[in-house]
Design an enzyme around this catalytic site. Structure first.
Site, mmCIF file in Angstrom:
data_model
loop_
_atom_site.group_PDB
_atom_site.id
_atom_site.type_symbol
_atom_site.label_atom_id
_atom_site.label_comp_id
_atom_site.label_asym_id
_atom_site.label_seq_id
_atom_site.Cartn_x
_atom_site.Cartn_y
_atom_site.Cartn_z
ATOM 1 N N ASP A 75 0.733 -1.113 -0.046
ATOM 2 C CA ASP A 75 -0.013 0.008 -0.096
ATOM 3 C C ASP A 75 0.728 1.408 -0.041
ATOM 4 O O ASP A 75 2.046 1.267 0.360
ATOM 5 C CB ASP A 75 -0.788 0.054 1.130
ATOM 6 C CG ASP A 75 -0.475 0.154 2.434
ATOM 7 O OD1 ASP A 75 0.751 -0.793 2.446
ATOM 8 O OD2 ASP A 75 -0.709 0.643 3.400
ATOM 9 N N GLU A 106 -0.139 -1.100 5.610
ATOM 10 C CA GLU A 106 1.139 -0.638 6.571
ATOM 11 C C GLU A 106 0.928 0.722 6.606
ATOM 12 O O GLU A 106 1.556 1.380 7.722
ATOM 13 C CB GLU A 106 2.510 -1.228 5.926
ATOM 14 C CG GLU A 106 3.525 -0.912 6.771
ATOM 15 C CD GLU A 106 4.055 0.478 6.871
ATOM 16 O OE1 GLU A 106 5.009 0.742 7.471
ATOM 17 O OE2 GLU A 106 3.983 1.421 5.957
#
Length: 361
Positions: A79, A132
């Site tokens: 991400d 994350e």
């Protein structure tokens, strides 16, 4: 989907560029996860998307008795934060959101793991984790329950010559003060003044805490993430969202007590998303393996601790194994409009990782 020959530098570069081209904001990683699984399958991994949405690829090399005696997890993340940066390769640099933080590291993991000659008895897993960049760390929290590695490498930019040994901890605070409306000519101030006064108290606490700590890694570092005042005509309020970067061994109980004592009538303070700081040793077998590989490549290793947080904060306290963070790129470019990765740094990091994975036993 295209597949890339990861045993060539051209294939590794094209793979990285395609990885960066696929948008993958936190919570929206499905497309990039499917791409990673497809590519890892094409490159000889057993690969799948797990129930958390992580992309996982595994390779094994049993020993002469058919046993696995050592497990290595390479934990990166798929991400990115928001921000549209047109993806382009220009003058040996790849521009795009996530190029440094941290698709460059994740791509290097996949390529190096595909190329490495694993020691007998070894199994490795490459994980592209979700969320994350969000406070949830959903992917890492799922992975920590499904693996018990002997070694773990976190995919974050350290520069190809760098080895990251630690990250500060994190705490988020939501502050809200509300009080009845009154004329602005009345002494005492409104909700905004009360909130600012409380923030000044917090800054005094921070300054006192940091007074005898010259190193940033040992300091308490606050930041304002959001501030808003509003009124409905009968009540006015102020809302603050703060982030605190925490040093090792921070006394959370004492700080929580201070939050209670500093909050007056009409005030609510909620603390959440706590992660403790983590710092590992440069004398661990894993850190030594990176040290040797970097020296063999003709460079002097540098050891780093970071003032941010990563998935290392989530998994290290539970797994308790040797752990470092490693990956290509300059972390000063994380989240910036000029985020880019130098391609030679990426290729050199692949070689270092391949050496480490081949020799780690």
């Amino acid at each position: 989907m295209n597949s890339f020959l990861l045993n060539t530098d051209e294939g590794a570069i094209n793979f990285l560029q395609r990885l960066v081209e696929i948008p993958s904001l936190s919570g929206e990683e499905t497309a990039v996860a499917n791409f990673l699984v497809q590519q890892m399958k094409q490159s000889g991994f057993t690969a799948y998307v797990d129930t958390a949405g992580n992309a996982v690829g595994e390779r094994s090399c049993p020993d002469a008795a058919g046993q696995i005696t050592q497990e290595i997890v390479l934990l990166g993340h798929m991400d990115t934060v928001p921000g549209n940066i047109p993806v382009r390769l220009d003058d040996g640099k790849l521009y795009g959101r996530g190029a440094v933080d941290a698709k460059g590291s994740l791509a290097a993991f996949v390529v190096a793991a595909a190329r490495a000659q694993l020691p007998p008895g070894s199994r490795l897993a490459v994980v592209g984790a979700v969320e994350e960049e969000a406070a949830t760390s959903k992917g890492a929290r799922h992975v920590v329950e499904h693996f018990q590695p002997d070694y773990c490498i976190i995919g974050e930019p350290s520069g190809w010559q760098g080895i990251t040994l630690g990250y500060k901890g994190r705490l988020l605070l939501d502050y809200c003060h509300a009080q009845p409306m009154q004329h602005t000519a009345v002494p005492g101030g409104g909700a905004a003044e009360v909130g600012i006064a409380w923030y000044n108290q917090l800054m005094s606490y921070v300054e006192q805490f940091n007074a005898d700590k010259p190193r940033l890694f040992d300091q308490l570092l606050p930041s304002i993430r959001h501030m808003q005042t509003n009124s409905n005509g009968l009540e006015n309020r102020i809302e603050l969202k703060l982030g605190l970067r925490l040093p090792p061994n921070f006394d959370m109980a004492a700080f929580e007590q201070w939050l209670v004592e500093s909050s007056g009538e009409g005030t609510a303070v909620r603390s959440h998303s706590y992660e403790p700081a983590i710092q590992t040793s440069r004398t661990s077998p894993l850190a030594k393996a990176f040290n040797r590989a970097i020296r063999q490549a003709g460079a002097q290793p540098t050891y780093k601790v970071k003032t941010g947080t990563s998935d290392m904060n989530v998994v290290a306290p539970i797994w308790g194994c040797p752990i470092v963070a490693y990956g290509p790129g300059d972390s000063a470019l994380d989240h910036t409009p000029n985020e880019h990765l130098v391609i030679t740094d990426y290729l050199q990091a692949i070689e270092i990782l391949q050496t480490v994975l081949t020799n780690l036993s």
